[in-house]
Design a protein around this motif. Structure first.
Motif, short mmCIF file in Angstrom:
data_model
loop_
_atom_site.label_atom_id
_atom_site.label_comp_id
_atom_site.label_asym_id
_atom_site.label_seq_id
_atom_site.Cartn_x
_atom_site.Cartn_y
_atom_site.Cartn_z
N ASP A 1 43.48 43.16 6.98
CA ASP A 1 43.06 42.04 6.14
C ASP A 1 42.24 42.58 4.98
O ASP A 1 41.07 42.90 5.13
CB ASP A 1 42.23 41.06 6.98
N ASN A 2 42.86 42.71 3.80
CA ASN A 2 42.16 43.29 2.67
C ASN A 2 41.25 42.31 1.96
O ASN A 2 40.79 42.56 0.86
CB ASN A 2 43.13 43.95 1.68
N THR A 3 40.98 41.17 2.59
CA THR A 3 40.05 40.21 2.01
C THR A 3 38.67 40.29 2.66
O THR A 3 37.77 39.58 2.25
CB THR A 3 40.58 38.77 2.15
N GLN A 4 38.51 41.14 3.65
CA GLN A 4 37.23 41.25 4.36
C GLN A 4 36.54 42.56 4.02
O GLN A 4 37.19 43.60 3.87
CB GLN A 4 37.44 41.19 5.87
N ALA A 5 35.22 42.51 3.92
CA ALA A 5 34.43 43.72 3.70
C ALA A 5 34.65 44.68 4.85
O ALA A 5 34.61 44.29 6.02
CB ALA A 5 32.95 43.37 3.57
N GLY A 6 34.90 45.93 4.53
CA GLY A 6 35.03 46.96 5.54
C GLY A 6 36.33 46.94 6.31
O GLY A 6 36.44 47.61 7.34
N ALA A 7 37.34 46.20 5.83
CA ALA A 7 38.62 46.16 6.53
C ALA A 7 39.17 47.57 6.67
O ALA A 7 39.22 48.32 5.71
CB ALA A 7 39.60 45.27 5.78
N PHE A 8 39.55 47.94 7.88
CA PHE A 8 40.11 49.26 8.20
C PHE A 8 39.14 50.37 7.78
O PHE A 8 39.53 51.43 7.35
CB PHE A 8 41.48 49.43 7.52
N ALA A 9 37.84 50.08 7.86
CA ALA A 9 36.76 51.01 7.51
C ALA A 9 36.80 51.42 6.04
O ALA A 9 36.36 52.49 5.66
CB ALA A 9 36.75 52.24 8.41
N SER A 10 37.34 50.54 5.19
CA SER A 10 37.39 50.85 3.76
C SER A 10 36.00 50.71 3.15
O SER A 10 35.14 50.01 3.66
CB SER A 10 38.37 49.92 3.04
N GLY B 48 33.39 49.73 -0.03
CA GLY B 48 33.37 48.70 -1.05
C GLY B 48 31.97 48.32 -1.48
O GLY B 48 30.99 48.72 -0.87
N TYR B 49 31.93 47.54 -2.55
CA TYR B 49 30.68 46.98 -3.04
C TYR B 49 30.91 45.51 -3.35
O TYR B 49 32.05 45.03 -3.31
CB TYR B 49 30.19 47.74 -4.28
N GLY B 50 29.84 44.79 -3.62
CA GLY B 50 29.96 43.35 -3.85
C GLY B 50 30.44 42.66 -2.60
O GLY B 50 29.95 42.90 -1.50
N ALA B 51 31.46 41.84 -2.75
CA ALA B 51 32.02 41.11 -1.59
C ALA B 51 32.66 42.05 -0.58
O ALA B 51 32.88 41.66 0.56
CB ALA B 51 33.04 40.09 -2.07
N PHE B 52 32.93 43.29 -0.97
CA PHE B 52 33.58 44.24 -0.06
C PHE B 52 32.60 45.26 0.54
O PHE B 52 33.00 46.19 1.21
CB PHE B 52 34.75 44.92 -0.76
N SER B 53 31.32 45.04 0.28
CA SER B 53 30.27 45.80 0.96
C SER B 53 29.99 45.09 2.28
O SER B 53 29.94 43.86 2.31
CB SER B 53 29.00 45.80 0.10
N PRO B 54 29.80 45.84 3.37
CA PRO B 54 29.52 45.17 4.65
C PRO B 54 28.34 44.20 4.59
O PRO B 54 28.33 43.19 5.27
CB PRO B 54 29.25 46.33 5.60
N SER B 55 27.34 44.50 3.74
CA SER B 55 26.18 43.61 3.62
C SER B 55 26.02 43.03 2.22
O SER B 55 24.95 42.53 1.87
CB SER B 55 24.91 44.36 4.02
N GLY B 56 27.06 43.11 1.39
CA GLY B 56 27.05 42.49 0.08
C GLY B 56 26.27 43.22 -0.99
O GLY B 56 25.80 42.59 -1.94
N TYR B 57 26.13 44.54 -0.90
CA TYR B 57 25.39 45.30 -1.91
C TYR B 57 26.17 45.37 -3.23
O TYR B 57 27.39 45.41 -3.23
CB TYR B 57 25.09 46.71 -1.42
N SER B 58 25.42 45.43 -4.33
CA SER B 58 26.01 45.46 -5.66
C SER B 58 26.68 46.80 -5.96
O SER B 58 26.46 47.79 -5.25
CB SER B 58 24.93 45.20 -6.72
N MET B 59 27.45 46.83 -7.05
CA MET B 59 28.10 48.06 -7.48
C MET B 59 27.06 49.13 -7.79
O MET B 59 27.23 50.28 -7.39
CB MET B 59 28.97 47.80 -8.71
N SER B 60 26.00 48.78 -8.49
CA SER B 60 24.99 49.78 -8.84
C SER B 60 24.28 50.31 -7.60
O SER B 60 24.01 51.51 -7.50
CB SER B 60 23.99 49.23 -9.86
N ALA B 61 23.99 49.46 -6.64
CA ALA B 61 23.36 49.90 -5.39
C ALA B 61 24.30 50.83 -4.63
O ALA B 61 23.86 51.87 -4.09
CB ALA B 61 22.98 48.71 -4.52
#
Length: 150
Positions: free
Chosen positions: A26-35, A37-50
Motif C-alpha cells: 500500500d503506497n499510500t501509507q507511511a513506511g509501507a514495505f519499510a520505505s 519518507g517525509y511529510g505524510a510518508f514519515s512514520p511520525s509526520g516529520y517535514s522534509m527539512s527535518a
C-alpha cells in the motif's frame, strides 16, 4: 549494493505474497514495505527539512564511527561492536522520523517496490546520506585523524 538491496526486497516481497491475507504494498501509507519518507510518508509526520537534517547528521556520525573504528591506529578487534552499536542507536533515533535510510541502496530497493510517493521522495535519501558521508570524510581527515605517527 543496489543490486543486493533489490534482490533482498524482491525476496521479501515474494515471501510476503505467500501469505493468504497479503494485500500487496500500500503506497499510500507511511513506511509501507519499510520505505523511507517525509511529510505524510514519515512514520511520525516529520517535514522534509527535518528528514534531511536527520539523515545527513546520522549518516555523518555513522561514517565518523566507521572511520574511527577502522583507522590504522584503532583497535580493530572491536570495530564491529562500535559500528553495530552506532547503527542500532541510529535506527532507534530515526525510525520514527524517516524509517531510517543512511544507505541509498536500501532506500532505493524499498521505493521501487512501493512506488508512488516514496519513489518521488527518493532523492532526499540519496542526497542527505551522500552529503553526510562527504562531511564525515572531511571532518575526520581535517579534525579527528591522527597524523602524528605517519
Amino acid at each position: 549494493q543496489c543490486i543486493g538491496a533489490l534482490a533482498a526486497a524482491a525476496t521479501l516481497y515474494f515471501i510476503l505474497n505467500g501469505q493468504d491475507n497479503f494485500l500487496g504494498i500500500d503506497n499510500t501509507q507511511a513506511g509501507a514495505f519499510a520505505s523511507n519518507g517525509y511529510g505524510a510518508f514519515s512514520p511520525s509526520g516529520y517535514s522534509m527539512s527535518a528528514a534531511f537534517v536527520a539523515e545527513f547528521i546520522l549518516t555523518m556520525f555513522f561514517l565518523l564511527v566507521i572511520l574511527g573504528a577502522t583507522d590504522k591506529f584503532a583497535n580493530g578487534k572491536f570495530a564491529g561492536i562500535a559500528i553495530g552499536l552506532a547503527l542500532t542507536l541510529i535506527h532507534l533515533i530515526s525510525i520514527p522520523i524517516t524509517n531510517t535510510s543512511v544507505n541509498p541502496a536500501r532506500s532505493t530497493s524499498q521505493a521501487i517496490f512501493t512506488g508512488g510517493e516514496p519513489l518521488m521522495q527518493l532523492w532526499l535519501f540519496w542526497a542527505a546520506p551522500i552529503l553526510g558521508a562527504i562531511a564525515a570524510g572531511i571532518i575526520y581527515k581535517k579534525v579527528l585523524q591522527n597524523h602524528e605517527n605517519e
